[in-house]
Design a protein around this motif. Structure first.
Motif, PDB file in Angstrom:
ATOM      1  N   SER A  45       0.806  -1.222   0.000  1.00  0.00           N
ATOM      2  CA  SER A  45       0.000   0.000   0.000  1.00  0.00           C
ATOM      3  C   SER A  45       0.835   1.266   0.000  1.00  0.00           C
ATOM      4  CB  SER A  45      -0.910   0.012   1.230  1.00  0.00           C
ATOM      5  OG  SER A  45      -0.140  -0.147   2.418  1.00  0.00           O
ATOM      6  N   ASN A  46       2.158   1.127   0.066  1.00  0.00           N
ATOM      7  CA  ASN A  46       3.039   2.283   0.153  1.00  0.00           C
ATOM      8  C   ASN A  46       3.310   2.873  -1.225  1.00  0.00           C
ATOM      9  OD1 ASN A  46       5.942   3.592   0.434  1.00  0.00           O
ATOM     10  ND2 ASN A  46       5.057   3.454   2.484  1.00  0.00           N
ATOM     11  N   PRO A  47       3.444   4.195  -1.352  1.00  0.00           N
ATOM     12  CA  PRO A  47       3.709   4.825  -2.654  1.00  0.00           C
ATOM     13  C   PRO A  47       4.996   4.332  -3.332  1.00  0.00           C
ATOM     14  CG  PRO A  47       3.045   6.485  -1.052  1.00  0.00           C
ATOM     15  CD  PRO A  47       3.233   5.212  -0.287  1.00  0.00           C
ATOM     16  N   LEU A  48       5.940   3.810  -2.570  1.00  0.00           N
ATOM     17  CA  LEU A  48       7.194   3.322  -3.150  1.00  0.00           C
ATOM     18  C   LEU A  48       7.051   1.950  -3.792  1.00  0.00           C
ATOM     19  CD1 LEU A  48       9.768   4.359  -0.381  1.00  0.00           C
ATOM     20  CD2 LEU A  48       9.352   5.471  -2.579  1.00  0.00           C
ATOM     21  N   TYR A  49       5.946   1.276  -3.526  1.00  0.00           N
ATOM     22  CA  TYR A  49       5.736  -0.072  -4.067  1.00  0.00           C
ATOM     23  C   TYR A  49       5.516   0.016  -5.581  1.00  0.00           C
ATOM     24  CZ  TYR A  49       3.901  -4.894  -4.169  1.00  0.00           C
ATOM     25  OH  TYR A  49       3.700  -6.225  -4.420  1.00  0.00           O
ATOM     26  N   PRO A  50       6.229  -0.781  -6.378  1.00  0.00           N
ATOM     27  CA  PRO A  50       6.126  -0.683  -7.849  1.00  0.00           C
ATOM     28  C   PRO A  50       4.733  -1.057  -8.370  1.00  0.00           C
ATOM     29  CG  PRO A  50       8.073  -1.940  -7.177  1.00  0.00           C
ATOM     30  CD  PRO A  50       7.215  -1.790  -5.959  1.00  0.00           C
ATOM     31  N   ASP A  51       4.193  -0.207  -9.200  1.00  0.00           N
ATOM     32  CA  ASP A  51       2.868  -0.460  -9.772  1.00  0.00           C
ATOM     33  C   ASP A  51       2.827  -1.772 -10.553  1.00  0.00           C
ATOM     34  OD1 ASP A  51       1.950   1.922  -8.730  1.00  0.00           O
ATOM     35  OD2 ASP A  51       2.274   3.065 -10.579  1.00  0.00           O
ATOM     36  N   GLN A  52       3.933  -2.111 -11.217  1.00  0.00           N
ATOM     37  CA  GLN A  52       3.948  -3.316 -12.061  1.00  0.00           C
ATOM     38  C   GLN A  52       3.647  -4.573 -11.257  1.00  0.00           C
ATOM     39  OE1 GLN A  52       6.557  -1.123 -11.510  1.00  0.00           O
ATOM     40  NE2 GLN A  52       8.046  -1.367 -13.169  1.00  0.00           N
ATOM     41  N   LEU A  53       4.092  -4.597 -10.020  1.00  0.00           N
ATOM     42  CA  LEU A  53       3.888  -5.803  -9.211  1.00  0.00           C
ATOM     43  C   LEU A  53       2.445  -5.954  -8.761  1.00  0.00           C
ATOM     44  CD1 LEU A  53       7.125  -5.962  -7.012  1.00  0.00           C
ATOM     45  CD2 LEU A  53       6.655  -7.010  -9.235  1.00  0.00           C
ATOM     46  N   GLN A  54       1.702  -4.847  -8.741  1.00  0.00           N
ATOM     47  CA  GLN A  54       0.290  -4.928  -8.374  1.00  0.00           C
ATOM     48  C   GLN A  54      -0.505  -5.715  -9.416  1.00  0.00           C
ATOM     49  OE1 GLN A  54      -0.903  -3.964  -5.565  1.00  0.00           O
ATOM     50  NE2 GLN A  54       0.053  -2.086  -4.819  1.00  0.00           N
ATOM     51  N   LEU A  55       0.047  -5.859 -10.611  1.00  0.00           N
ATOM     52  CA  LEU A  55      -0.644  -6.568 -11.685  1.00  0.00           C
ATOM     53  C   LEU A  55      -0.504  -8.080 -11.585  1.00  0.00           C
ATOM     54  CD1 LEU A  55       0.427  -4.272 -14.680  1.00  0.00           C
ATOM     55  CD2 LEU A  55      -1.688  -4.176 -13.340  1.00  0.00           C
ATOM     56  N   LEU A  56       0.369  -8.558 -10.719  1.00  0.00           N
ATOM     57  CA  LEU A  56       0.546  -9.995 -10.544  1.00  0.00           C
ATOM     58  C   LEU A  56      -0.676 -10.612  -9.876  1.00  0.00           C
ATOM     59  CD1 LEU A  56       4.238 -10.103  -9.206  1.00  0.00           C
ATOM     60  CD2 LEU A  56       3.462 -10.492 -11.552  1.00  0.00           C
ATOM     61  N   ILE A  57      -0.897 -11.884 -10.137  1.00  0.00           N
ATOM     62  CA  ILE A  57      -1.976 -12.599  -9.459  1.00  0.00           C
ATOM     63  C   ILE A  57      -1.690 -12.683  -7.965  1.00  0.00           C
ATOM     64  CG2 ILE A  57      -3.124 -14.845  -9.240  1.00  0.00           C
ATOM     65  CD1 ILE A  57      -2.557 -15.276 -12.223  1.00  0.00           C
ATOM     66  N   ASP A  58      -0.414 -12.835  -7.648  1.00  0.00           N
ATOM     67  CA  ASP A  58       0.007 -12.976  -6.255  1.00  0.00           C
ATOM     68  C   ASP A  58       1.123 -11.984  -5.930  1.00  0.00           C
ATOM     69  OD1 ASP A  58       1.774 -14.120  -8.002  1.00  0.00           O
ATOM     70  OD2 ASP A  58       2.024 -15.988  -6.877  1.00  0.00           O
TER      71      ASP A  58
END
Length: 295
Positions: A86-99
């Motif tokens: 949930s942190n702004p530093l977390y890469p957006d690309q990884l949010q697209l993973l199933i897990d």
């Protein structure tokens, strides 16, 4: 880096229960800020997290016993930065993973996570001098155009990829299949320490988690998830390298393969990828051109 109270509670949970975010979905649906984390009964945790009552009882006991543990300060002492999903530093690309990873634990220059062009270079742990020679042609144009090289710090092709990035003055990210208190393989200890200073080490596992056979296939999805394109130098037909490619294909990433001799078992993987539609690569400018066009 500032964390919310909800993110601090996630760090406490993840330390005891280091699973991907999809395993926590029902918990967040029930309690979005994890405000009731320490109040759940064991049977409730078992039902929500879909684990046995025995495991749920152990988890609840550990959470309560360590309720006052200052995880942030402990990580800071070891120069580790935890980045919750949930942190702004977390890469957006990884949010697209199933897990997606629930938490990333990083050491080094975490600004590299935000770089637009990241290229994964992967291959066999038994990679030969052919991979090294290929990277002498592929890596310099990528580095010149500010692409960050992503790999897994394993023996062979991964090591060659990181070292090539360093040799040509580029930046590189190593995705680990274990916690940051462990460095594997041992012969890459010096390389890992160098990356932790001016580059980046990334893992989804809390620092104490040791290398296991199952943890390395899991990290492959992060390598492909972070990257805009994946380059395969040498790989057997069935290998961890090819599983990384499968993750990349699932998310529409460009796949590049270094053509190899038909007599080499380590060229069987790349040659098969070429037959299935991967792009042949013998010069990094081919990748740069594609990234610029797609970007």
């Amino acid at each position: 880096m500032e964390l919310t109270d909800a993110e601090r509670r996630l760090l406490a949970l993840h330390y005891m229960f280091p699973v991907p975010l999809n395993r926590l979905k029902r918990l967040y649906e029930t309690d979005p800020a994890l405000e009731k984390l320490y109040m759940y009964k064991a049977i409730e945790l078992a039902q929500i997290l879909k684990i046995s009552l025995t495991k749920a009882s152990q988890l609840k006991e550990k959470l309560l016993r360590n309720a006052d543990t200052p995880y942030e300060k402990l990580y800071e002492r070891h120069a580790i930065t935890p980045i919750p999903f949930s942190n702004p530093l977390y890469p957006d690309q990884l949010q697209l993973l199933i897990d997606p990873p629930a938490v990333l634990y990083v050491k080094g220059d975490f600004a590299l996570l935000a770089e637009k062009f990241k290229v994964a270079i992967i291959g066999s742990r038994k990679a030969t001098v052919y991979s090294k020679e290929a990277l002498q042609l592929i890596v310099p144009p990528l580095v010149e155009n500010k692409a960050v090289i992503v790999s897994g710090l394993a023996r062979g092709a991964d090591t060659m990829a990181h070292e090539a990035a360093l040799e040509f003055g580029g930046k590189t990210i190593a995705v680990l299949g274990h916690g940051l208190f462990h460095l594997y393989p041992k012969e890459n200890h010096a390389l890992a320490e160098k990356l932790a200073l001016n580059h980046l080490l990334v893992t989804e596992y809390p620092p104490y988690v040791s290398p296991e056979r199952w943890t390395f296939p899991m990290r492959n999805r992060i390598i492909s998830g972070l990257s805009s394109a994946v380059v395969v130098t040498e790989a057997a037909d069935k290998s961890g390298t090819m599983s990384t490619v499968e993750h990349a294909l699932d998310h529409g990433k460009d796949i590049y393969a270094v053509p190899g001799s038909i007599t080499s078992l380590l060229s069987a993987g790349p040659n098969k990828l070429l037959d299935e539609g991967a792009k042949p690569v013998w010069n990094g400018f081919q990748i740069v051109g594609s990234l610029v066009i797609d970007g």
